[in-house]
Design a protein around this motif. Structure first.
Motif, PDB file in Angstrom:
ATOM      1  N   GLU A  83      -0.830 -10.496 -24.476  1.00 55.80           N
ATOM      2  CA  GLU A  83       0.584 -10.129 -24.503  1.00 55.80           C
ATOM      3  C   GLU A  83       0.972  -9.892 -25.953  1.00 55.80           C
ATOM      4  O   GLU A  83       0.182 -10.169 -26.864  1.00 55.80           O
ATOM      5  N   THR A  85       4.168 -10.747 -27.560  1.00 60.43           N
ATOM      6  CA  THR A  85       5.235 -11.505 -28.209  1.00 60.43           C
ATOM      7  C   THR A  85       4.697 -12.448 -29.295  1.00 60.43           C
ATOM      8  O   THR A  85       5.217 -12.468 -30.419  1.00 60.43           O
ATOM      9  N   ARG A 114      -6.100  -8.916 -19.884  1.00 62.47           N
ATOM     10  CA  ARG A 114      -6.096 -10.154 -19.094  1.00 62.47           C
ATOM     11  C   ARG A 114      -7.179 -10.035 -18.036  1.00 62.47           C
ATOM     12  O   ARG A 114      -7.243  -9.026 -17.320  1.00 62.47           O
ATOM     13  N   GLU A 116      -7.802 -10.481 -14.921  1.00 61.66           N
ATOM     14  CA  GLU A 116      -7.154 -10.711 -13.629  1.00 61.66           C
ATOM     15  C   GLU A 116      -7.934 -10.010 -12.549  1.00 61.66           C
ATOM     16  O   GLU A 116      -8.743  -9.122 -12.827  1.00 61.66           O
ATOM     17  N   TYR A 123      -4.371  -4.486 -13.866  1.00 59.81           N
ATOM     18  CA  TYR A 123      -5.603  -4.084 -14.542  1.00 59.81           C
ATOM     19  C   TYR A 123      -6.018  -5.158 -15.545  1.00 59.81           C
ATOM     20  O   TYR A 123      -5.250  -6.059 -15.855  1.00 59.81           O
ATOM     21  N   GLN A 128       1.589  -2.191 -22.568  1.00 59.29           N
ATOM     22  CA  GLN A 128       2.967  -2.687 -22.539  1.00 59.29           C
ATOM     23  C   GLN A 128       3.806  -2.014 -23.623  1.00 59.29           C
ATOM     24  O   GLN A 128       3.312  -1.730 -24.714  1.00 59.29           O
ATOM     25  N   GLU A 132      11.591  -7.003 -29.041  1.00 52.74           N
ATOM     26  CA  GLU A 132      11.936  -8.389 -29.363  1.00 52.74           C
ATOM     27  C   GLU A 132      13.122  -8.387 -30.326  1.00 52.74           C
ATOM     28  O   GLU A 132      13.133  -7.635 -31.301  1.00 52.74           O
ATOM     29  N   ARG A 259       8.458 -17.081 -14.253  1.00 53.24           N
ATOM     30  CA  ARG A 259       7.631 -16.335 -15.184  1.00 53.24           C
ATOM     31  C   ARG A 259       6.407 -17.138 -15.631  1.00 53.24           C
ATOM     32  O   ARG A 259       6.366 -18.347 -15.543  1.00 53.24           O
ATOM     33  N   TYR A 263       6.589 -20.182 -23.224  1.00 50.48           N
ATOM     34  CA  TYR A 263       7.514 -20.229 -24.364  1.00 50.48           C
ATOM     35  C   TYR A 263       8.973 -20.002 -24.006  1.00 50.48           C
ATOM     36  O   TYR A 263       9.844 -20.098 -24.844  1.00 50.48           O
ATOM     37  N   TYR A 264       9.261 -19.718 -22.737  1.00 42.27           N
ATOM     38  CA  TYR A 264      10.643 -19.373 -22.402  1.00 42.27           C
ATOM     39  C   TYR A 264      11.595 -20.561 -22.439  1.00 42.27           C
ATOM     40  O   TYR A 264      11.242 -21.683 -22.080  1.00 42.27           O
ATOM     41  N   VAL A 282       8.174  -4.251 -12.845  1.00 40.86           N
ATOM     42  CA  VAL A 282       7.764  -3.268 -13.853  1.00 40.86           C
ATOM     43  C   VAL A 282       7.807  -3.915 -15.230  1.00 40.86           C
ATOM     44  O   VAL A 282       7.167  -3.449 -16.151  1.00 40.86           O
ATOM     45  N   GLY A 283       8.524  -5.013 -15.322  1.00 34.29           N
ATOM     46  CA  GLY A 283       8.533  -5.713 -16.595  1.00 34.29           C
ATOM     47  C   GLY A 283       9.372  -6.959 -16.493  1.00 34.29           C
ATOM     48  O   GLY A 283      10.022  -7.217 -15.477  1.00 34.29           O
ATOM     49  N   GLY A 304      13.239 -11.246 -25.682  1.00 29.75           N
ATOM     50  CA  GLY A 304      12.518  -9.980 -25.625  1.00 29.75           C
ATOM     51  C   GLY A 304      12.053  -9.684 -24.218  1.00 29.75           C
ATOM     52  O   GLY A 304      12.291 -10.453 -23.288  1.00 29.75           O
ATOM     53  N   SER A 306       8.820  -7.165 -21.970  1.00 31.55           N
ATOM     54  CA  SER A 306       7.748  -6.164 -21.984  1.00 31.55           C
ATOM     55  C   SER A 306       7.776  -5.410 -20.669  1.00 31.55           C
ATOM     56  O   SER A 306       8.030  -5.992 -19.609  1.00 31.55           O
TER      57      SER A 306
HETATM   58  P1  HAM Z   1       4.594 -10.569 -18.511  1.00 29.55           P
HETATM   59  O1  HAM Z   1       5.513 -10.761 -17.365  1.00 29.55           O
HETATM   60  O2  HAM Z   1       3.370 -11.371 -18.533  1.00 29.55           O
HETATM   61  O3  HAM Z   1       5.444 -10.822 -19.830  1.00 29.55           O
HETATM   62  O4  HAM Z   1       4.192  -9.038 -18.582  1.00 29.55           O
HETATM   63  C1  HAM Z   1       5.194  -8.032 -18.617  1.00 29.55           C
HETATM   64  C2  HAM Z   1       4.806  -6.868 -17.760  1.00 29.55           C
HETATM   65  O5  HAM Z   1       3.503  -6.394 -18.130  1.00 29.55           O
HETATM   66  C3  HAM Z   1       4.666  -7.162 -16.280  1.00 29.55           C
HETATM   67  O6  HAM Z   1       5.911  -7.166 -15.641  1.00 29.55           O
HETATM   68  C4  HAM Z   1       3.820  -5.985 -15.825  1.00 29.55           C
HETATM   69  O7  HAM Z   1       4.603  -4.826 -15.685  1.00 29.55           O
HETATM   70  C5  HAM Z   1       2.889  -5.808 -16.993  1.00 29.55           C
HETATM   71  N1  HAM Z   1       1.616  -6.493 -16.701  1.00 29.55           N
HETATM   72  C6  HAM Z   1       1.294  -7.782 -16.873  1.00 29.55           C
HETATM   73  N2  HAM Z   1       0.034  -8.018 -16.481  1.00 29.55           N
HETATM   74  C7  HAM Z   1      -0.453  -6.839 -16.051  1.00 29.55           C
HETATM   75  C8  HAM Z   1      -1.709  -6.401 -15.530  1.00 29.55           C
HETATM   76  N3  HAM Z   1      -2.729  -7.241 -15.391  1.00 29.55           N
HETATM   77  N4  HAM Z   1      -1.849  -5.105 -15.180  1.00 29.55           N
HETATM   78  C9  HAM Z   1      -0.828  -4.232 -15.325  1.00 29.55           C
HETATM   79  N5  HAM Z   1       0.372  -4.575 -15.825  1.00 29.55           N
HETATM   80  C10 HAM Z   1       0.558  -5.859 -16.182  1.00 29.55           C
HETATM   81  C11 HAM Z   1       4.950 -10.722 -21.095  1.00 29.55           C
HETATM   82  O8  HAM Z   1       3.882 -10.242 -21.372  1.00 29.55           O
HETATM   83  C12 HAM Z   1       5.922 -11.205 -22.162  1.00 29.55           C
HETATM   84  N6  HAM Z   1       5.290 -10.996 -23.483  1.00 29.55           N
HETATM   85  C13 HAM Z   1       7.239 -10.501 -22.056  1.00 29.55           C
HETATM   86  C14 HAM Z   1       8.194 -10.913 -23.115  1.00 29.55           C
HETATM   87  C15 HAM Z   1       8.452 -10.260 -24.262  1.00 29.55           C
HETATM   88  N7  HAM Z   1       8.905 -12.016 -23.118  1.00 29.55           N
HETATM   89  C16 HAM Z   1       9.608 -12.087 -24.222  1.00 29.55           C
HETATM   90  N8  HAM Z   1       9.326 -11.029 -24.953  1.00 29.55           N
END
Ligand code: HAM
Length: 433
Positions: A83, A85, A114, A116, A123, A128, A132, A259, A263-264, A282-283, A304, A306
């Motif tokens: 990620e 952040t 990741r 997954e 994927y 992303q 922030e 979520r 860190y939230y 979608v995010g 923030g 993503s």
């Molecule tokens: P997250 O919910 O882990 O948050 O990921 C944000 C978005 O990234 C997800 O809603 C999804 O659209 C996309 N995503 C996550 N994992 C995958 C995957 N394996 N394949 C495709 N898309 C994926 C964060 O990453 C935090 N850093 C968000 C944030 C920013 N919070 C504060 N600032």
């Protein structure tokens, strides 16, 4: 064409046809981010492993099961970023980006990793867009963030979305809630799936996020986090909802939204889009008021989000292949010896190095084909004009392929270019069909 090698599981190639959509998406997004005052940071694709353990959290799925971690040749533990952040906050502190300004707006666009289980919209390498906002604690900041998120979705034509918001409380009220949740699920442990039994010990809040059907009755009857908020957190959350109302941003309160990152604090949110199936977010994002301090910086509230770019493109229904770009001109070598002249004329017609706005998209066949085969190739590409080299006594012969007739000869390359530019201007809006 068979190859001995294939793309690694959970990753995908973005090919011509699709890549144009990515470029357009990135362009639109950058423009919107810049209008909101955000500036880009590009961090490395890998960081020290500790950075993610300390921010995303030791008990999260991401850290426990999904990190791509490796040792470099000196035995340092490094991890491909899951990620953006934590790397951004590291860079913010390392380069004192907040120095002299109480509010800092930063964004990033890039791949994350990741491990997954792959499925549609999920994927192992995915992209992303993240923004922030570091400094402000007030609910207005949360509202601006969600407003920006929605503006990006609108900007790329996604309208059918749901904005879900919740508050996870802070270091005062969250431990109280976690204990209530733990007690609740402990009393119903027999109903929980294997993963949730483990979460009960490591991270009970995450049970609320489980999708396994047998866990749902216990989840449905779990106490709501909103009943456990302390007064300042409740006030903050009410402020966020009022600010969203003031900006006419439709939203739903989702008390089970937790979520997957540790860190939230306080506000968390997700945006769901129709047509994405199980991976419908979608995010998402939220506040992380302690992270800067945890990384050794001053107390700095922050928020923030993503957006997953593959999901964004899937939701707009445009991950499929599009048409190739149409050339303005194909330069046809009438004889094999003329190919270098064709390259020279093509370079001048492109107009690079003069005024980029006054250039043409020009192709030369390098397949060594006959002039008539080159003409077939030019019509297959739907080129607007063919120009023939070498020139003859009257100058350069030109054929208007759209009109299916010869155009006037042009005496030299500058007048050829000027004439073609004039013609192309009438169709230039159409070149990306
Ligand atoms: P997250 O919910 O882990 O948050 O990921 C944000 C978005 O990234 C997800 O809603 C999804 O659209 C996309 N995503 C996550 N994992 C995958 C995957 N394996 N394949 C495709 N898309 C994926 C964060 O990453 C935090 N850093 C968000 C944030 C920013 N919070 C504060 N600032």
């Amino acid at each position: 064409m068979a190859s001995k090698f294939q793309v690694p599981r959970g990753t995908r190639d973005i090919l011509p046809g699709e890549s144009e959509r990515w470029i357009a998406l990135e362009g639109t997004t950058r423009e919107i981010l810049s209008r909101y005052g955000y500036r880009e940071v590009r961090t490395p694709l890998f960081e020290s492993t500790d950075l993610f353990i300390r921010s995303v959290g030791e008990s999260t799925d991401i850290v426990r099961k999904e990190l791509y971690t490796f040792e470099d040749r000196k035995g340092r533990s490094l991890t491909l970023r899951p990620e953006g952040t934590a790397p951004l906050v590291r860079a913010y502190l390392e380069h004192a980006l907040g120095h002299g300004d109480p509010v800092t707006r930063l964004y990033y666009i890039g791949p994350m990793f990741r491990y997954e289980r792959p499925q549609a919209g999920r994927y192992r390498q995915f992209w992303q867009i993240g923004a922030e906002l570091l400094g402000p604690a007030a609910p207005a900041a949360d509202a601006e963030m969600i407003d920006l998120f929605v503006a990006i979705l609108r900007g790329i034509g996604l309208k059918d979305v749901r904005v879900l918001v919740n508050s996870l409380g802070d270091s005062v009220c969250r431990p109280v809630y976690r204990e209530r949740i733990r007690e609740h699920f402990e009393s119903r442990e027999a109903e929980l799936c294997g993963d949730c039994k483990e979460r009960l010990r490591t991270n009970p809040l995450r049970i609320l996020d489980c999708k396994v059907p047998t866990c749902q009755p216990a989840i449905a009857s779990a106490p709501s986090v909103l009943d456990s908020l302390c007064d300042p957190c409740r006030e903050h959350f009410d402020g966020v909802k009022a600010a969203l109302d003031a900006l006419s941003i439709e939203h739903e309160t989702a008390p089970r939204l937790v979520r997957g990152l540790d860190y939230y604090t306080r506000t968390v949110f997700e945006v769901h889009a129709a047509g994405l199936g199980a991976q419908n977010a979608v995010g998402g994002g939220g506040r992380y008021d302690q992270l800067v301090k945890d990384f050794g910086g001053p107390q700095t509230p922050a928020i923030g989000f993503s957006i997953g770019m593959e999901r964004l493109l899937l939701a707009t229904g445009s991950l499929e292949t599009g048409a190739a770009l149409r050339p303005d001109v194909c330069v046809i070598a009438r004889e094999p010896g003329a190919v270098l002249e064709a390259l020279r004329v093509a370079r001048e017609l492109r107009g690079l190095g003069t005024n980029a706005a006054s250039g043409l998209r020009v192709l030369v066949d390098l397949g060594g084909r006959s002039a008539s085969a080159q003409m077939k190739w030019a019509s297959k590409l739907e080129a607007r004009f063919a120009v023939f080299v070498p020139s003859d006594a009257a100058g350069y012969a030109v054929r208007d392929l759209d009109a299916g007739k010869d155009a006037p000869h042009q005496t030299d390359v500058p007048s050829l270019r000027a004439w073609l530019m004039e013609q192309a201007a009438t169709v230039s809006e159409d070149v990306t069909r």
